[in-house]
Design a protein around this motif. Structure first.
Motif, PDB file in Angstrom:
ATOM      1  N   GLU A   1       0.843  -1.186   0.000  1.00 31.96           N
ATOM      2  CA  GLU A   1       0.000   0.000   0.000  1.00 31.96           C
ATOM      3  C   GLU A   1       0.882   1.242   0.000  1.00 31.96           C
ATOM      4  O   GLU A   1       2.045   1.200   0.433  1.00 31.96           O
ATOM      5  N   THR A   2       0.320   2.350  -0.448  1.00 32.43           N
ATOM      6  CA  THR A   2       1.094   3.588  -0.516  1.00 32.43           C
ATOM      7  C   THR A   2       1.661   3.975   0.841  1.00 32.43           C
ATOM      8  O   THR A   2       2.808   4.432   0.946  1.00 32.43           O
ATOM      9  N   SER A   3       0.901   3.769   1.909  1.00 31.76           N
ATOM     10  CA  SER A   3       1.360   4.156   3.242  1.00 31.76           C
ATOM     11  C   SER A   3       2.537   3.315   3.720  1.00 31.76           C
ATOM     12  O   SER A   3       3.248   3.707   4.654  1.00 31.76           O
TER      13      SER A   3
ATOM     14  N   LEU B   1       5.221   2.758   1.983  1.00 32.12           N
ATOM     15  CA  LEU B   1       6.460   3.194   1.342  1.00 32.12           C
ATOM     16  C   LEU B   1       7.276   4.158   2.185  1.00 32.12           C
ATOM     17  O   LEU B   1       8.447   4.403   1.891  1.00 32.12           O
ATOM     18  N   GLN B   2       6.700   4.697   3.249  1.00 28.94           N
ATOM     19  CA  GLN B   2       7.417   5.601   4.150  1.00 28.94           C
ATOM     20  C   GLN B   2       8.520   4.882   4.920  1.00 28.94           C
ATOM     21  O   GLN B   2       9.476   5.500   5.376  1.00 28.94           O
TER      22      GLN B   2
ATOM     23  N   THR C   1       8.816  -0.264  -4.086  1.00 27.29           N
ATOM     24  CA  THR C   1       8.798   1.001  -4.807  1.00 27.29           C
ATOM     25  C   THR C   1       7.356   1.382  -5.119  1.00 27.29           C
ATOM     26  O   THR C   1       6.426   0.584  -4.929  1.00 27.29           O
ATOM     27  N   THR C   2       7.178   2.576  -5.617  1.00 22.95           N
ATOM     28  CA  THR C   2       5.832   3.068  -5.938  1.00 22.95           C
ATOM     29  C   THR C   2       5.120   2.150  -6.925  1.00 22.95           C
ATOM     30  O   THR C   2       3.910   1.916  -6.817  1.00 22.95           O
ATOM     31  N   THR C   3       5.849   1.599  -7.863  1.00 25.21           N
ATOM     32  CA  THR C   3       5.228   0.731  -8.870  1.00 25.21           C
ATOM     33  C   THR C   3       4.789  -0.618  -8.305  1.00 25.21           C
ATOM     34  O   THR C   3       4.092  -1.371  -8.975  1.00 25.21           O
ATOM     35  N   ASP C   4       5.192  -0.929  -7.058  1.00 21.00           N
ATOM     36  CA  ASP C   4       4.795  -2.200  -6.436  1.00 21.00           C
ATOM     37  C   ASP C   4       3.415  -2.123  -5.775  1.00 21.00           C
ATOM     38  O   ASP C   4       2.895  -3.153  -5.325  1.00 21.00           O
ATOM     39  N   ARG C   5       2.825  -0.944  -5.725  1.00 16.88           N
ATOM     40  CA  ARG C   5       1.526  -0.812  -5.054  1.00 16.88           C
ATOM     41  C   ARG C   5       0.500  -1.772  -5.655  1.00 16.88           C
ATOM     42  O   ARG C   5       0.355  -1.865  -6.860  1.00 16.88           O
TER      43      ARG C   5
END
Length: 255
Positions: free
Chosen positions: A70-72, A74-75, A81-85
Motif C-alpha cells: 500500500e502507498t502508506s 512506502l514511508q 517502490t511506488t510501482t509495487d503498489r
C-alpha cells in the motif's frame, strides 16, 4: 561440519568484505551460504532485514506475509517502490532480493502465520526472524520456535522506540509477553518514524548473522531497547518464567 563447495570468483568478489573480516572469514561465509532462514512479516522490519541477509549471502531465504503493498507502506518499507503498489509483498520482495543477490535461493509464501501452521512451517529452518506487528502472530511464532528448538530473532517498533531480542530456548518470547496485551497501540493509529524501521531491521539482520556465524556475543536472553528521540540504547535481561506454558515447567502448553 564439512566445508561447502568453493566460492566462485563472483562470490569471492561479492563477499570480499566478509571474507577478510576476522570474525567471519571463509568459514563464516560458508555457514551463511548453508543457512536457511525464515522471515515472518515483510513490513518495516522484514524489509531491511531481508535485504541485508540477502546481501550477506544467506543461502536460503524464505519470506512470509499475507498482505499487499500500500502507498502508506512506502514511508518505511524500503524494499518496495511506488510501482509495487497493489502487488503482494512477498512477490515484490522476492524480485528485489533476487535482483540484489542471485546467489541466494529465495521463496515467497503469501500466507498468514498463526497457531495452526506455525510449527509445521518453522520446523527445518536454522533461524527465524519475526518482524510482524501483531501479538497473536508473535506468540504463535515464538511457541513454534520453542517447540522445534529454532532460534528466534524478534523485533518491534512503535512511534520513536524499537526493540530487538534473541531467544534460543529459555527464556522465550512468551516469558517476556505471556499473552496478548489488552490495549495495543498500532502504527496506523499513533504513527512511527520511518527510519526507525531501518535501524531495528538492520539490527535483526546483524543478530541473525552473528548467530549463524558464531561471531561475537548474541543478544540471547536479552532485550535491546532503542529510544530514537533521545538517542539512548539500553539492554535488559529477560528472566525465564518458571510457569511459562511454552518453555517452562513440563512444557505442556504452547503450540
Amino acid at each position: 561440519m564439512s566445508p561447502g563447495p568453493a566460492f566462485s570468483d563472483a562470490e569471492v568478489e561479492r563477499y570480499a568484505r566478509h571474507l577478510v573480516l576476522r570474525e567471519i572469514g571463509g568459514p563464516g561465509q560458508q555457514k551463511l551460504r548453508a543457512a536457511r532462514i525464515l522471515i515472518v512479516g515483510m513490513g518495516g522490519l522484514g524489509a531491511p532485514a531481508s535485504l541485508y541477509l540477502a546481501a550477506a549471502g544467506v543461502g536460503g531465504l524464505v519470506i512470509a506475509d499475507p498482505d499487499r503493498v500500500e502507498t502508506s507502506n512506502l514511508q518505511r518499507q524500503v524494499i518496495f517502490t511506488t510501482t509495487d503498489r497493489g502487488r503482494s509483498k512477498v512477490d515484490a520482495g522476492l524480485r528485489r532480493l533476487t535482483d540484489l543477490n542471485p546467489h541466494v535461493e529465495t521463496q515467497a509464501l503469501q500466507l498468514t502465520v498463526d497457531a495452526s501452521n506455525a510449527r509445521d512451517l518453522i520446523d527445518g529452518f536454522d533461524l527465524v526472524l519475526d518482524g510482524t506487528d501483531d501479538f497473536a502472530t508473535r506468540l504463535a511464532v515464538s511457541d513454534a520456535c520453542t517447540a522445534t528448538g529454532t532460534p528466534l530473532v524478534s523485533g518491534a517498533i512503535g512511534r520513536w522506540t524499537g526493540q530487538v531480542g534473541v531467544f534460543t530456548g529459555r527464556p522465550c518470547y512468551r516469558c517476556l509477553v505471556p499473552e496478548i496485551p489488552p490495549e495495543v497501540e498500532t502504527c496506523q493509529a499513533v504513527g512511527v518514524i520511518g527510519a526507525l524501521a531501518g535501524v531495528i531491521g538492520a539490527m535483526m539482520a546483524l543478530e541473525a548473522i552473528k548467530l549463524v556465524t558464531g561471531a561475537g556475543e548474541s543478544l540471547a536472553g536479552r532485550l535491546l531497547v532503542y529510544d530514537a528521540l533521545s538517542a539512548v540504547t539500553r539492554t535488559v535481561r529477560v528472566a525465564p518464567d518458571p510457569h511459562c506454558p511454552s518453555c517452562g515447567g513440563d512444557q505442556t502448553g504452547g503450540v
